[in-house]
Structures are given as C-alpha cells and as structure tokens.
Design a protein around this motif. Sequence first.
Motif, PDB file in Angstrom:
ATOM      1  N   GLY A 126       0.780  -1.220   0.000  1.00 18.48           N
ATOM      2  CA  GLY A 126       0.000   0.000   0.000  1.00 18.48           C
ATOM      3  C   GLY A 126       0.814   1.273   0.000  1.00 18.48           C
ATOM      4  O   GLY A 126       0.242   2.369   0.009  1.00 18.48           O
ATOM      5  N   ARG A 127       2.130   1.151  -0.013  1.00 16.09           N
ATOM      6  CA  ARG A 127       2.998   2.346   0.009  1.00 16.09           C
ATOM      7  C   ARG A 127       3.826   2.367  -1.271  1.00 16.09           C
ATOM      8  O   ARG A 127       4.960   1.905  -1.311  1.00 16.09           O
ATOM      9  N   VAL A 128       3.277   2.957  -2.304  1.00 11.69           N
ATOM     10  CA  VAL A 128       3.892   2.858  -3.620  1.00 11.69           C
ATOM     11  C   VAL A 128       5.248   3.555  -3.670  1.00 11.69           C
ATOM     12  O   VAL A 128       6.258   2.964  -4.093  1.00 11.69           O
ATOM     13  N   LEU A 129       5.313   4.814  -3.257  1.00  8.64           N
ATOM     14  CA  LEU A 129       6.579   5.536  -3.324  1.00  8.64           C
ATOM     15  C   LEU A 129       7.572   5.006  -2.299  1.00  8.64           C
ATOM     16  O   LEU A 129       8.772   4.896  -2.574  1.00  8.64           O
ATOM     17  N   GLY A 130       7.098   4.681  -1.111  1.00 12.16           N
ATOM     18  CA  GLY A 130       7.990   4.111  -0.113  1.00 12.16           C
ATOM     19  C   GLY A 130       8.575   2.794  -0.571  1.00 12.16           C
ATOM     20  O   GLY A 130       9.782   2.548  -0.432  1.00 12.16           O
ATOM     21  N   ALA A 131       7.750   1.930  -1.137  1.00  9.20           N
ATOM     22  CA  ALA A 131       8.225   0.627  -1.596  1.00  9.20           C
ATOM     23  C   ALA A 131       9.210   0.765  -2.752  1.00  9.20           C
ATOM     24  O   ALA A 131      10.220   0.047  -2.813  1.00  9.20           O
ATOM     25  N   ALA A 132       8.929   1.691  -3.677  1.00 10.84           N
ATOM     26  CA  ALA A 132       9.829   1.878  -4.821  1.00 10.84           C
ATOM     27  C   ALA A 132      11.196   2.356  -4.368  1.00 10.84           C
ATOM     28  O   ALA A 132      12.234   1.908  -4.886  1.00 10.84           O
ATOM     29  N   ASN A 133      11.236   3.249  -3.396  1.00  6.81           N
ATOM     30  CA  ASN A 133      12.527   3.715  -2.882  1.00  6.81           C
ATOM     31  C   ASN A 133      13.221   2.646  -2.050  1.00  6.81           C
ATOM     32  O   ASN A 133      14.446   2.509  -2.094  1.00  6.81           O
ATOM     33  N   ALA A 134      12.456   1.880  -1.289  1.00  3.91           N
ATOM     34  CA  ALA A 134      13.049   0.819  -0.466  1.00  3.91           C
ATOM     35  C   ALA A 134      13.682  -0.270  -1.322  1.00  3.91           C
ATOM     36  O   ALA A 134      14.600  -0.963  -0.870  1.00  3.91           O
ATOM     37  N   ALA A 135      13.190  -0.425  -2.558  1.00  2.00           N
ATOM     38  CA  ALA A 135      13.718  -1.459  -3.442  1.00  2.00           C
ATOM     39  C   ALA A 135      15.034  -1.075  -4.101  1.00  2.00           C
ATOM     40  O   ALA A 135      15.701  -1.925  -4.700  1.00  2.00           O
ATOM     41  N   LEU A 136      15.443   0.189  -3.984  1.00  3.86           N
ATOM     42  CA  LEU A 136      16.706   0.621  -4.581  1.00  3.86           C
ATOM     43  C   LEU A 136      17.882   0.077  -3.783  1.00  3.86           C
ATOM     44  O   LEU A 136      17.775  -0.165  -2.575  1.00  3.86           O
ATOM     45  N   PRO A 137      19.036  -0.122  -4.424  1.00  3.13           N
ATOM     46  CA  PRO A 137      20.215  -0.587  -3.681  1.00  3.13           C
ATOM     47  C   PRO A 137      20.609   0.390  -2.582  1.00  3.13           C
ATOM     48  O   PRO A 137      20.484   1.612  -2.745  1.00  3.13           O
ATOM     49  N   VAL A 138      21.066  -0.133  -1.458  1.00  2.00           N
ATOM     50  CA  VAL A 138      21.528   0.713  -0.355  1.00  2.00           C
ATOM     51  C   VAL A 138      22.922   1.239  -0.703  1.00  2.00           C
ATOM     52  O   VAL A 138      23.845   0.458  -0.937  1.00  2.00           O
ATOM     53  N   PRO A 139      23.111   2.554  -0.754  1.00  2.09           N
ATOM     54  CA  PRO A 139      24.421   3.102  -1.146  1.00  2.09           C
ATOM     55  C   PRO A 139      25.498   2.800  -0.106  1.00  2.09           C
ATOM     56  O   PRO A 139      25.225   2.683   1.087  1.00  2.09           O
ATOM     57  N   ASP A 140      26.734   2.710  -0.571  1.00  2.00           N
ATOM     58  CA  ASP A 140      27.860   2.487   0.336  1.00  2.00           C
ATOM     59  C   ASP A 140      28.316   3.786   0.994  1.00  2.00           C
ATOM     60  O   ASP A 140      28.715   3.785   2.160  1.00  2.00           O
ATOM     61  N   GLU A 141      28.279   4.885   0.249  1.00  4.11           N
ATOM     62  CA  GLU A 141      28.771   6.160   0.765  1.00  4.11           C
ATOM     63  C   GLU A 141      27.846   6.646   1.874  1.00  4.11           C
ATOM     64  O   GLU A 141      26.636   6.696   1.692  1.00  4.11           O
ATOM     65  N   PRO A 142      28.371   6.990   3.057  1.00  2.00           N
ATOM     66  CA  PRO A 142      27.493   7.328   4.187  1.00  2.00           C
ATOM     67  C   PRO A 142      26.521   8.462   3.930  1.00  2.00           C
ATOM     68  O   PRO A 142      25.350   8.374   4.313  1.00  2.00           O
ATOM     69  N   LEU A 143      26.959   9.547   3.282  1.00  2.00           N
ATOM     70  CA  LEU A 143      26.044  10.661   3.033  1.00  2.00           C
ATOM     71  C   LEU A 143      24.919  10.255   2.084  1.00  2.00           C
ATOM     72  O   LEU A 143      23.753  10.637   2.282  1.00  2.00           O
ATOM     73  N   ALA A 149      18.024   6.763   2.819  1.00  2.00           N
ATOM     74  CA  ALA A 149      17.194   6.249   3.906  1.00  2.00           C
ATOM     75  C   ALA A 149      16.147   7.283   4.313  1.00  2.00           C
ATOM     76  O   ALA A 149      14.969   6.955   4.523  1.00  2.00           O
ATOM     77  N   ALA A 150      16.554   8.549   4.426  1.00  2.00           N
ATOM     78  CA  ALA A 150      15.608   9.610   4.764  1.00  2.00           C
ATOM     79  C   ALA A 150      14.507   9.707   3.710  1.00  2.00           C
ATOM     80  O   ALA A 150      13.322   9.902   4.041  1.00  2.00           O
ATOM     81  N   THR A 151      14.881   9.566   2.452  1.00  2.00           N
ATOM     82  CA  THR A 151      13.925   9.649   1.362  1.00  2.00           C
ATOM     83  C   THR A 151      12.936   8.485   1.405  1.00  2.00           C
ATOM     84  O   THR A 151      11.726   8.669   1.234  1.00  2.00           O
ATOM     85  N   THR A 152      13.437   7.287   1.634  1.00  2.00           N
ATOM     86  CA  THR A 152      12.550   6.120   1.725  1.00  2.00           C
ATOM     87  C   THR A 152      11.551   6.282   2.853  1.00  2.00           C
ATOM     88  O   THR A 152      10.344   6.029   2.692  1.00  2.00           O
ATOM     89  N   LEU A 153      12.020   6.736   4.001  1.00  2.00           N
ATOM     90  CA  LEU A 153      11.150   6.884   5.163  1.00  2.00           C
ATOM     91  C   LEU A 153      10.121   7.991   4.960  1.00  2.00           C
ATOM     92  O   LEU A 153       8.959   7.851   5.341  1.00  2.00           O
ATOM     93  N   ARG A 154      10.508   9.095   4.333  1.00  2.00           N
ATOM     94  CA  ARG A 154       9.555  10.183   4.136  1.00  2.00           C
ATOM     95  C   ARG A 154       8.523   9.822   3.079  1.00  2.00           C
ATOM     96  O   ARG A 154       7.357  10.210   3.178  1.00  2.00           O
ATOM     97  N   GLU A 155       8.914   9.084   2.045  1.00  2.00           N
ATOM     98  CA  GLU A 155       7.931   8.669   1.050  1.00  2.00           C
ATOM     99  C   GLU A 155       6.991   7.612   1.636  1.00  2.00           C
ATOM    100  O   GLU A 155       5.789   7.609   1.336  1.00  2.00           O
TER     101      GLU A 155
END
Length: 280
Positions: A126-143, A149-155
């Motif tokens: 039921g969370r289209v934008l959240g799910a789409a962002n969560a499916a992206l690879p987790v970046p290695d660079e901390p920033l 992560a902030a973007t996934t949580l806010r969407e």
Amino acid sequence: MNVARRMWTLYEPVHAITYFTPEPLAAFQAAGLRGFWRGYFAGRAAPLGPVDAGPVVASFYNFAPAMVERALPDVWQRATPEAVLRARADGATAALARLLADQPAGAIAEAAELLADAARRVEPAGRVLGAANAALPVPDEPLTRLWQAATTLREHRGDGHVAALVAAGVGPCEVLVWRSAYDMSREVLQPIRGWTDAEWDDAARRLTERGWLDAEGRPTDTALAAHRDIEAATDRAAAGPWESVDVERLSDLLTPIAATCRAALPAETPIGLPRHDRAA
C-alpha cells in the motif's frame, strides 16, 4: 510527541535539501533536465520507472493534474530513470557534503546506518513511493546512504498520509486550501501546486459546505478535530520502522544534522515542516 512524528522532524530536512539547495538542481540540469520542475517530478518519480502522469498524480496527490502532465512523460525523453536516480543521489550527496562538512564523519556514518536500518523495515504494502525507494540498492557512501534512507522513510510516511486523506474524504486541492487556512499561506501553496483560482475557490466552497471553514475562511472546530485524526492516522501508519531501532541514539545523532539541513531551507515550505521560529 510520538516517535514517528519526532523522527519525521529529523529525517525530513535531510531529504528536503534536494529541493532547496543548488547542488541537486545542477545535477538534474547536467542530466538534461532544465528547469526546477522537470528535475522535481523526474527525481521523485524515477524509482517508479518511466511512468506517465497518472501514477504521479495519484501518488504525489496534491499537485494539479495539468501541472504533472506538463512534465510527464516528457522528462523520460530527456533523461532515463536510471540517469535521474544517479543525478538525484549525486546532487543530494554534494549538498550534504557541503552542509555537513563540520560534522564528525563517524557520527554521520552511524546515523546513516541506523536510519538505513529503519528504512529496511518499511512496510511496502500500500505504500507505492515508499516501496519503490526501499527497493533501490543501499548506497555504500554514508552521506548518500543517509539521504536515501531519509527519502525512503519520508515517502513511506507520505504514502500513509495520502491514505489517511483519502479515507477522510479530503481531496488534493482541498488539503492545500485547508493548510492555507490553518498554518501555511495560499501565496506559497497554490502556485507551486498548479491549481487555478477557480479550482482553489471551488475547493474552499466545498470545505465551507462541509463545515471545515467558517464564513471568513477560518478553520472550524470540526476541521481541527479531523486534522488531528488525520495526523494521528499518519503517525500510526509510519510507526512500524521504529519498533526495533535505537531511536534515542539515532535522535541524538540526527539532531545536529537535521538542524543544519533545516537552516538551509526556506522558513516556510510546502512540505509543512515547522518554521525556523516555531521549531522545537
């Protein structure tokens, strides 16, 4: 303040630098997306793939359809979703590198890992934008990891907020008219969401007939109670990711990061974050 809302006030400024700092705009322009709104619509929609306007009208919710249709699907002729995803990550990372240059690298890395842990726990159903962002690879660079992560949580939170608005029967323009009567300004909201004067006035009329606005356009007690219910439903829908995360430690780490990012944003934004002079 409950945990979901408190964490939103801390991660939302990290995401919001995408819209209000020069580096993301430059990155989108370098990818072929000239003009703020092409980068905005392409950047937020890119995790969905090369979609037409319809899914974006639905998921972004409070934009006038005509405004979305001016950008989509045209932006995908200028830059692929893959190129846009790279541009938005590069632009956000560059902005955070400048803004957080004086912050301890270890604290940023730890905050990024804890926030990414929360983002891994979002419920996709039921969370289209959240799910789409969560499916992206987790970046290695901390920033970059921090921003993603902030973007996934806010969407994810935004998806839940849209569901609460739909359940309450509050339409896309109506929610903006309501906010302009409650705590924001029409001068900020209307032009950057694309609604005409006639559409805005029709929404105001519907809210008045519903008993949400009085004859002077001020919010009624009925509207204030409904607003509290909608915000409570939004918080409940956003609570899941925080159940197994050390939120106290993450709050300590994010507070100076969020304060620095918030200071780079305009005092009043359509996102609805507290103004500088109202922030806790």
